[in-house]
Design an enzyme around this catalytic site. Structure first.
Site, short mmCIF file in Angstrom:
data_model
loop_
_atom_site.label_atom_id
_atom_site.label_comp_id
_atom_site.label_asym_id
_atom_site.label_seq_id
_atom_site.Cartn_x
_atom_site.Cartn_y
_atom_site.Cartn_z
N CYS A 1 0.81 -1.21 0.00
CA CYS A 1 0.00 0.00 0.00
C CYS A 1 0.85 1.27 0.00
O CYS A 1 1.49 1.56 -1.00
CB CYS A 1 -0.97 -0.08 1.17
SG CYS A 1 -2.52 0.72 0.81
N HIS B 1 -3.30 -5.19 1.84
CA HIS B 1 -2.62 -5.45 3.11
C HIS B 1 -2.60 -6.96 3.40
O HIS B 1 -3.57 -7.49 3.95
CB HIS B 1 -3.36 -4.75 4.26
CG HIS B 1 -3.18 -3.28 4.27
ND1 HIS B 1 -2.32 -2.64 5.14
CD2 HIS B 1 -3.73 -2.32 3.51
CE1 HIS B 1 -2.36 -1.33 4.92
NE2 HIS B 1 -3.21 -1.11 3.94
N GLU C 1 -1.06 -8.48 5.62
CA GLU C 1 -0.92 -8.73 7.08
C GLU C 1 -2.28 -8.75 7.78
O GLU C 1 -2.37 -9.12 8.94
CB GLU C 1 0.02 -7.70 7.71
CG GLU C 1 -0.55 -6.31 7.98
CD GLU C 1 -0.70 -5.43 6.75
OE1 GLU C 1 -0.54 -5.91 5.61
OE2 GLU C 1 -0.99 -4.23 6.94
#
Ligand code: GLN
Length: 192
Positions: free
Chosen positions: A78, A168, A170
């Site tokens: 990002c 993302h 994560e």
């Protein structure tokens, strides 16, 4: 093996947690001296303009750029992808510029500011993707491998040791990209 996670602003904690769960040590990058012992770099999401400004204020920008240009594996998500990109279509700022792609910031407009989807990712199969005021990649140049698209927009690429993601990884509860990244780091370290 130590992974440096840029920790000046943004979503760095989740990356650290995953890397630590995989059994590797993290170093939070906030000053030049933090760069000495690292074997890989994670550039997290956040706000690219703020991150860029802090990198300069902390006198970290040039050394980090040099380290990335030296070929160390980088996982950029990002805002991190924006920092790596050679061109930013709708922003006069330029940051590291080591990834030969053009990105568009906040590319999904207001209504689709944040969304989740599961899409095919080359080499991984189905992958959960969380987008938060995300950029997408408008165009890529020679040598860039496109790993994934959402609605025909490029959202994941790899160029040499740099992985650039608009989403993302994560936040999706799937650590396969982080696993792949630490493999790249192992290979890079072994080849030195
Ligand atoms: N909108 C941010 C930027 O332009 C990126 C958002 C994110 O990292 N989740 O820098």
């Amino acid at each position: 093996m130590k992974i440096g996670v840029l920790a000046v602003q943004g979503a760095f904690i989740e990356h650290e947690r995953i890397i630590q769960e995989l059994g590797y040590e993290c170093i939070e990058l906030r000053s030049k001296s933090d760069l000495q012992e690292i074997d890989g770099i994670i550039l997290p999401g956040g706000e690219s303009t703020v991150q860029g400004k802090l990198l300069r204020e902390l006198d970290l920008f040039d050394s980090l750029k040099e380290k990335i240009a030296s070929g160390i594996p980088v996982l950029a998500t990002c805002a991190g992808l924006i920092l790596l990109s050679e061109e930013i279509e709708n922003d006069d700022n330029r940051y590291f510029g080591t990834l030969p792609v053009t990105v568009r910031r906040n590319a999904y407009g207001r209504q689709l500011g944040s969304f989740e989807t599961t899409q095919h990712l080359e080499g991984f199969g189905s992958f959960p993707m969380t987008f938060i005021r995300a950029p997408y990649i408008v165009s890529v140049r020679d040598g860039v491998n496109v790993l994934g698209t959402v609605d025909d927009k490029i959202v994941a690429v790899q160029y040499q040791n740099q992985i650039g993601l608009a989403f993302h990884p994560e936040l999706g509860g799937d650590d396969r990209i982080h696993r792949y990244f630490v493999e790249l780091v192992e290979e890079w370290k072994a080849s030195k």
